[in-house]
Design a protein around this motif. Sequence first.
Motif, PDB file in Angstrom:
ATOM      1  N   GLY A 159      23.378  48.082  33.941  1.00 32.27           N
ATOM      2  CA  GLY A 159      23.509  47.104  35.002  1.00 32.27           C
ATOM      3  C   GLY A 159      24.929  46.574  35.077  1.00 32.27           C
ATOM      4  N   LEU A 160      25.199  45.869  36.149  1.00 33.79           N
ATOM      5  CA  LEU A 160      26.520  45.303  36.351  1.00 33.79           C
ATOM      6  C   LEU A 160      26.337  43.931  36.969  1.00 33.79           C
ATOM      7  N   MET A 161      26.944  42.915  36.360  1.00 35.44           N
ATOM      8  CA  MET A 161      26.930  41.576  36.922  1.00 35.44           C
ATOM      9  C   MET A 161      28.311  41.304  37.495  1.00 35.44           C
ATOM     10  N   ARG A 162      28.339  40.959  38.780  1.00 37.10           N
ATOM     11  CA  ARG A 162      29.607  40.677  39.453  1.00 37.10           C
ATOM     12  C   ARG A 162      29.760  39.171  39.608  1.00 37.10           C
ATOM     13  N   ILE A 163      30.889  38.643  39.146  1.00 34.73           N
ATOM     14  CA  ILE A 163      31.157  37.211  39.219  1.00 34.73           C
ATOM     15  C   ILE A 163      32.454  37.018  39.993  1.00 34.73           C
ATOM     16  N   LEU A 164      32.379  36.294  41.110  1.00 35.42           N
ATOM     17  CA  LEU A 164      33.571  36.111  41.923  1.00 35.42           C
ATOM     18  C   LEU A 164      33.561  34.742  42.579  1.00 35.42           C
ATOM     19  N   ASP A 165      34.716  34.345  43.035  1.00 29.93           N
ATOM     20  CA  ASP A 165      34.872  33.105  43.789  1.00 29.93           C
ATOM     21  C   ASP A 165      34.835  33.469  45.270  1.00 29.93           C
ATOM     22  N   PRO A 166      33.765  33.080  45.985  1.00 27.99           N
ATOM     23  CA  PRO A 166      33.657  33.486  47.390  1.00 27.99           C
ATOM     24  C   PRO A 166      34.688  32.833  48.306  1.00 27.99           C
TER      25      PRO A 166
END
Length: 197
Positions: free
Chosen positions: A11-18
Amino acid sequence: MRESITDRDVGLMRILDPLQPAAFRLAFFPHPVGTPDPLWRLTQLLLPSVEVLTIQYPGSVRQGTHGYIGNVVELVHDSTELLRDWTDLPLALFGHRGGGEFTLQTAARLEQETQIRPLCTFVADWGSSPKFETVKLNSPVVALAGGNDAAELPRWRECTTSRFDLEVWPGGGKFLDTHCEDIANLIHDRLVSASIE
């Protein structure tokens, strides 16, 4: 903002500032046993210009069961397949403890199979001998260690034909907790300098 992405068992968790577009992507490979807590604090200290991807391992790897060794090749393959879709921004990799092996192997496969050179590959708190053939990257490698645990890390210089740096922090194996802010600053500095080079 968090987004979960899967491919097969990985799996891959993507964390970003929208609210702010990212300039870099950093893929974290946590230690396969236990929780990724040491990396979560680090992700919170990174500037919004760094979008974080966290690899989530299959259950047998995460729990340290018998399948751990046999799954490494498949895990690296699946991680490479996942990450090749995330190279529209300059991509760096970061492996913590046992995740360091997955990180170096994945960086090598990205270079060999996709012609993508990671901006930089960070290996933190990993001094154990590799169980697989040593890789030879064409991109920079930064090894991070705590105090006396740094003895074996200079040999990772052999993993790259490019720039190699060894960063040693006080605090032994807890350096990622005690020097988290300094390490976040180091990551930013290396990403910016590597993008200029």
